[in-house]
Write a protein that holds these residues in place. Sequence first.
Motif: not given
Length: 281
Positions: A128-131, A140-144, A151-158
């Motif tokens: 799967k591809l996470m979006c 839409i403002l932004m698509v990542d 790794v999906i963590n707090g730093a990535y979301y920040a």
Amino acid sequence: MCTHKSRGGAGAGRREPRRAGAGAGPRSRRPAPLLDTTLDSVEDLGHDGRPVEVLTPENINSVQEKVLSDRRLKIREIAARLGLSKSTVHRIIHDHLHMSKSKRESMEWRFKNEKPPITEKVHQSTKKLMCTIFWDCHGILMVDFKERNTVINGAYYASLIHKLRAIKEKRRGKLAKGVLLLHDNAPVHTAFVAKAAVRECGFTEVDHPPYSPDMAPSDYFLFPNLKRDLRGKKFFNDEELEAAVLGHFEDKTSRYFYKGIQMLIQRCQKCVDIKGDYIEK
């Protein structure tokens, strides 16, 4: 007739014999007739009390047709559809059709000595591809799209929050009245570094009830519609999938996104009315 003697006490003495059922003559009883009929169950009795012929060639053929049309049917389902008792269907399947079910062979009815169905080997599907999508009532403002092995963590979301801030700055008037940020209570959203990024960017978080996906616009509106559009389609690489996701939003007007945000107001009110219970629709 019988005699009875009583001893001791006043009035004791010999009593006159009495005939059972005094005042009436002797009664004769007829023996009850014997019912010499074998029934599968009380369900096989007709309305007039007589047994119904159930093990007929017609019923056997009907049961066989039902089983062959869907080999996963249960006995009670066959009985309900044909109007027969479960014991009758059971006798027909096992004693007349000589069929049985095996839990090891996909729970299907099979004739005696019949080979089990050939099952195809399950191949591992593409990963799967996470979006991550940020949007408002205008679009839409932004698509990542998360890169592989990231790794999906707090730093990535920040880092995504800071990117969102840069995008909002490029659009006039987007930051003048402030930004309300609504996301669920996933660990990456509640991490200290993520919350710090929200404050640094000057955004205001909207309180989100825990375990309430029915109150997140992306969960009840945006992603369900996206999944329905992509269902059944095959993509051979990440680039094709990314293009399909972006293409899904190309023809969506601001009215479409405004509807999704407007639904949040209605759902919040409904949540208040039902005292915090889940909203399914």
